[in-house]
Design a protein around this motif. Structure first.
Motif, PDB file in Angstrom:
ATOM      1  N   GLU A 162       0.760  -1.176  -0.072  1.00 16.39           N
ATOM      2  CA  GLU A 162       0.005   0.058  -0.104  1.00 16.39           C
ATOM      3  C   GLU A 162       1.001   1.124   0.063  1.00 16.39           C
ATOM      4  O   GLU A 162       0.435   2.394  -0.729  1.00 16.39           O
ATOM      5  N   ALA A 163       2.105   1.272   0.667  1.00 16.28           N
ATOM      6  CA  ALA A 163       2.940   2.252   0.693  1.00 16.28           C
ATOM      7  C   ALA A 163       3.405   2.654  -0.830  1.00 16.28           C
ATOM      8  O   ALA A 163       3.721   3.692  -1.177  1.00 16.28           O
ATOM      9  N   ALA A 164       3.873   1.580  -1.313  1.00 14.75           N
ATOM     10  CA  ALA A 164       4.575   1.553  -2.599  1.00 14.75           C
ATOM     11  C   ALA A 164       3.432   2.324  -3.585  1.00 14.75           C
ATOM     12  O   ALA A 164       3.662   3.016  -4.524  1.00 14.75           O
ATOM     13  N   GLN A 165       2.020   1.952  -3.683  1.00 15.63           N
ATOM     14  CA  GLN A 165       1.073   2.119  -4.432  1.00 15.63           C
ATOM     15  C   GLN A 165       0.718   3.584  -4.231  1.00 15.63           C
ATOM     16  O   GLN A 165       0.456   4.362  -5.153  1.00 15.63           O
ATOM     17  N   ASP A 166       0.935   4.078  -2.821  1.00 22.21           N
ATOM     18  CA  ASP A 166       0.596   5.683  -2.351  1.00 22.21           C
ATOM     19  C   ASP A 166       1.601   6.436  -3.056  1.00 22.21           C
ATOM     20  O   ASP A 166       1.218   7.514  -3.346  1.00 22.21           O
ATOM     21  N   LEU A 167       2.817   5.751  -3.444  1.00 21.49           N
ATOM     22  CA  LEU A 167       3.993   6.499  -3.863  1.00 21.49           C
ATOM     23  C   LEU A 167       3.949   6.602  -5.184  1.00 21.49           C
ATOM     24  O   LEU A 167       4.650   7.173  -5.958  1.00 21.49           O
ATOM     25  N   GLY A 168       2.814   6.123  -5.944  1.00 16.75           N
ATOM     26  CA  GLY A 168       2.607   6.098  -7.389  1.00 16.75           C
ATOM     27  C   GLY A 168       2.915   4.885  -7.966  1.00 16.75           C
ATOM     28  O   GLY A 168       2.931   4.721  -9.421  1.00 16.75           O
ATOM     29  N   ALA A 169       3.603   3.690  -7.444  1.00 12.85           N
ATOM     30  CA  ALA A 169       3.990   2.524  -8.193  1.00 12.85           C
ATOM     31  C   ALA A 169       2.547   1.810  -8.694  1.00 12.85           C
ATOM     32  O   ALA A 169       1.845   1.680  -7.849  1.00 12.85           O
ATOM     33  N   PRO A 170       2.529   1.372  -9.910  1.00 14.02           N
ATOM     34  CA  PRO A 170       1.348   0.613 -10.488  1.00 14.02           C
ATOM     35  C   PRO A 170       1.488  -0.702  -9.851  1.00 14.02           C
ATOM     36  O   PRO A 170       2.449  -1.259  -9.162  1.00 14.02           O
ATOM     37  N   PRO A 171       0.128  -1.457  -9.746  1.00 12.28           N
ATOM     38  CA  PRO A 171       0.041  -2.818  -9.229  1.00 12.28           C
ATOM     39  C   PRO A 171       1.103  -3.909  -9.644  1.00 12.28           C
ATOM     40  O   PRO A 171       1.720  -4.705  -9.133  1.00 12.28           O
TER      41      PRO A 171
END
Length: 272
Positions: A162-171
């Motif tokens: 969730e932290a990675a996706q909050d930083l803009g990383a796609p799934p």
């Protein structure tokens, strides 16, 4: 704390002797000079050398290795996807059926699995051979990979994703750069387990094999029916060595990754 009594020591000793003493004897007699596998005639490695001229065993070994590598890779990919589906998507129509189909080969007798696949390949007109054995072993071993990977995903901290996706990383990028490295020990362990099961299988391969696709266990079984030879002991010793090396390597990789993960967690906690 467990107290070692005389009964416990004797029980453990007898248990390990029952499991491993036949393997030790097989390895010892693979270096036997005599052609008689039950009579020790001195130390010799000639049976390992004679394997190089046994084209039948070499061809069967090559087929087994190719089937094992390919089926283990396919089973690892499909099993990891199945584990992710079962853990991350807990509510979807048909989940119970999907879960049952994934775990069915775990409890299904090999004879039933082999016969079912044989009837399937005959019904669709698929000629039996290398690819039918590969598909059969993929079906057999995929469930084991799914169980191993699923057990790791159940203890996975999803807040990292969730932290990675909050930083803009796609799934997709999150999976390959965050999730996969963390669950890599389980994926590697699943691959090694699938490869080992493929090397060991005899029953399912016997149902799904065809001309020019004889695996090493099938070859060994056909020769053992005519009598055990020192060459068979040598081949089995080599297989034991390959499996042992694979298990040791997997244990080392898993241990190192676990130590690295603990270090990263401590560093992250210290930085926070």
């Amino acid at each position: 704390m467990l107290k070692w009594t005389r009964f416990n020591i004797v029980s453990v000793t007898l248990g390990f002797a029952f499991l491993y003493l036949p393997i030790v004897l097989l390895v010892i007699f693979s270096f036997n000079e005599s052609k008689l596998v039950t009579v020790w005639g001195g130390f010799s490695t000639k049976w390992y050398v004679s394997l190089l001229s046994n084209q039948g065993l070499l061809d069967a070994a090559w087929v087994t290795i190719r089937v094992g590598l390919l089926s283990a890779t396919l089973a690892t990919i499909l099993g990891t996807m199945a584990a992710l589906t079962l853990v991350r998507y807990t509510r979807f129509r048909g989940r119970m059926l999907f879960s049952g189909m994934i775990y069915a080969p775990l409890v299904m007798p090999d004879v039933i699995t082999g016969l079912s696949l044989l009837l399937l390949f005959v019904a669709i007109g698929f000629d039996r051979g290398f690819w039918t054995i590969t598909l059969a072993h993929t079906t057999l071993t995929m469930c084991f990979v799914a169980v191993v990977v699923q057990s790791r995903l159940l203890s996975f901290d999803q807040s990292i994703e969730e932290a990675a996706q909050d930083l803009g990383a796609p799934p997709v990028r999150t999976f390959f750069e965050i999730t996969l490295p963390i669950i890599a020990p389980a994926v590697i362990s699943g691959w090694i387990l699938a490869f080992t099961l493929s090397l060991d299988d005899l029953v399912i391969a016997s149902f799904t094999s065809g001309p020019g696709a004889t695996t090493l266990p099938m070859r060994i079984y056909s020769q053992v029916r005519l009598g055990v030879t020192p060459e068979i002991n040598a081949v089995c010793t080599i297989l034991i060595g390959i499996v042992a090396v694979g298990v040791i390597c997997a244990s080392i990789v898993t241990k190192r990754r676990e130590i690295q993960r603990q270090r990263d967690e401590r560093a992250a906690a210290a930085g926070a």
